[in-house]
Design an enzyme around this catalytic site. Sequence first.
Site, PDB file in Angstrom:
ATOM      1  N   ARG A 135       0.993  -0.942   0.041  1.00  0.00           N
ATOM      2  CA  ARG A 135      -0.121   0.235   0.151  1.00  0.00           C
ATOM      3  C   ARG A 135       0.372   0.982  -0.230  1.00  0.00           C
ATOM      4  O   ARG A 135       2.041   1.162   0.599  1.00  0.00           O
ATOM      5  CB  ARG A 135      -1.008   0.211   0.905  1.00  0.00           C
ATOM      6  CG  ARG A 135      -1.999  -0.855   1.373  1.00  0.00           C
ATOM      7  CD  ARG A 135      -3.492  -0.366   0.340  1.00  0.00           C
ATOM      8  NE  ARG A 135      -4.203  -1.303   0.292  1.00  0.00           N
ATOM      9  CZ  ARG A 135      -4.437  -2.229  -0.622  1.00  0.00           C
ATOM     10  NH1 ARG A 135      -3.097  -2.969  -1.207  1.00  0.00           N
ATOM     11  NH2 ARG A 135      -5.775  -2.896  -0.687  1.00  0.00           N
ATOM     12  N   HIS A 160       0.453   0.643  -9.738  1.00  0.00           N
ATOM     13  CA  HIS A 160      -0.474  -0.551  -9.267  1.00  0.00           C
ATOM     14  C   HIS A 160      -1.435  -1.463  -9.967  1.00  0.00           C
ATOM     15  O   HIS A 160      -1.957  -1.732 -10.327  1.00  0.00           O
ATOM     16  CB  HIS A 160      -1.526   0.287  -8.457  1.00  0.00           C
ATOM     17  CG  HIS A 160      -2.311  -0.319  -6.773  1.00  0.00           C
ATOM     18  ND1 HIS A 160      -2.870   0.354  -6.647  1.00  0.00           N
ATOM     19  CD2 HIS A 160      -2.376  -1.588  -6.758  1.00  0.00           C
ATOM     20  CE1 HIS A 160      -3.519   0.295  -5.690  1.00  0.00           C
ATOM     21  NE2 HIS A 160      -2.806  -1.401  -5.407  1.00  0.00           N
ATOM     22  N   GLU A 178      -2.741   8.106  -6.025  1.00  0.00           N
ATOM     23  CA  GLU A 178      -2.886   7.540  -6.846  1.00  0.00           C
ATOM     24  C   GLU A 178      -3.568   7.641  -8.452  1.00  0.00           C
ATOM     25  O   GLU A 178      -4.785   8.312  -7.153  1.00  0.00           O
ATOM     26  CB  GLU A 178      -2.576   6.552  -7.105  1.00  0.00           C
ATOM     27  CG  GLU A 178      -1.521   5.073  -6.469  1.00  0.00           C
ATOM     28  CD  GLU A 178      -1.563   3.976  -5.809  1.00  0.00           C
ATOM     29  OE1 GLU A 178      -2.674   3.329  -6.108  1.00  0.00           O
ATOM     30  OE2 GLU A 178      -0.724   2.986  -5.802  1.00  0.00           O
TER      31      GLU A 178
END
Length: 513
Positions: free
Chosen positions: A218, A265, A247
């Site tokens: 994370r 990601h 993000e």
Amino acid sequence: VKFLEKEPDLKVDVRLRLPKEELLQIIGDYDALVVRSETKVTADVLERAKKLQVVARAGVGVDNIDLEAATRLGVAVVNAPTGNIMAAAEHTVALLFALARHIPQADASMRRGEWRRSDFMGVEVRGKTLGILGLGRVGSEVAQRLQGFHMRLLAFDPFVSQEYASRLNVELVELDRLLRESDFITIHTPLTSTTRGLVSGQEIAKMKPGVRIINVARGGLIDEAALLEALNSGHVAGAAVDVFSQEPPKDNALVAHAKVIVTPHLGASTFEAQRDVAVEAAEQVLAVLRGKAARYTVNAPSVVPETEGVVAPYVQVANTVGRLASQLADGPINSVTLTYEGDISRYNVTILKAAAVMGLLQPVTAERVNLVNALFVAQERGLKILEQKGPAPEQYSSLLTIEIDAKGGVARLSATHMRGETHVVRVGEHWLDLVPSTPYMLFIDHRDRPGLIGAVGTLTGQHDINISFMEVGRLEPRGRATMILGLDDPMPEEVQNKIRAIPHIYGARLVHI
């Protein structure tokens, strides 16, 4: 869809991008509902769903489903938390090797028409030490894969047993030792209030020069500014980052840094992971429709009517002592003992055990831990949960005690239910009475001395930290004592350190309710 259509007695309808008004009109015809994140399963939708037995989220998060309404209406809510584990583990391993051998940088150089072999001298992973922060499902899969490459494996995870780590051929160590000895460090912890900034400048300074860091967990677990500084100084030889605090990242110097490998990601972005998440959700639906217990039910069961008057009030008591003890325990846990005394000891207390374990694990895992799966998660982590029953002290009709035997000592809390509230009545050996009614509490181990309470109060006042209540328990005047401050405001670490430095204070720990 294909999985469910194989069942001859199931009729499966695919209705994509339904307006809410249309969903409200048709939901009453269905026994099960499978959604992704876009469909909002609100209370009014659930109330219209008179036949509905289960809502499945084909993914992990269930924020789009009204859990309270679903539980009240007897609708199981299930999710698919394990389908992307292998994908995340494999991506971690891929980034580790790419980091060791400069593969993306070498590829980019070749595409520019260059031939710069000497610029991309790498290192072998054989014989190197890998530090794993978080030995949960993904961390465990990473460990199993990389031991095949003859790496030495260290892990830090206070909520995993030594026996479990040993089965993976992993040495469970303290965080400082992992930081000092690891050549590669990979992070696999959830992002919570306690793990945010887990790898900050202070931790990076303790790392071996030339360390390489991987984060596929994370964003926010690493202090990105501190990492950038360590990369520029050469203390960190390289980093591979799949997740970011923002993000998509904007104006993030890590993205363009020559020593950093970045991916957008992609931890769960495989065809297999997306398929497995879908199948896992469908399996949960089928289990509920067949009258079986779904493994990943995320809403809590009810207390049976026969025990509701006595046992139900202690569900919150058990959860509270578990959550407090989890934050007071110091180091890896050896075992947890739950003691039920008085009236509650005469009933089936499985739900209290689950509630206590739920409180114990919730602060340390990103998984949704609830009354249904708490004991399974504890078993999966190798935690030993012991239980015993007995008569209550005469001043209480019922008493619930949790005792955590950890490497740094024993954390013990007792609580009861009075006047509609949870009362913590014992901390360690000291009896007192406090209602956990504030967001934060500071537990102080000290020797009873004149002026000590005033010194603590002065410090909190100087830093504009409001004290809601104070409780002190002691066995004798001027002896060892426990002081607990209920705080309306968070207390920075620097203030905690000042309190710890006060003479006759042996320790202070902030817990978040």
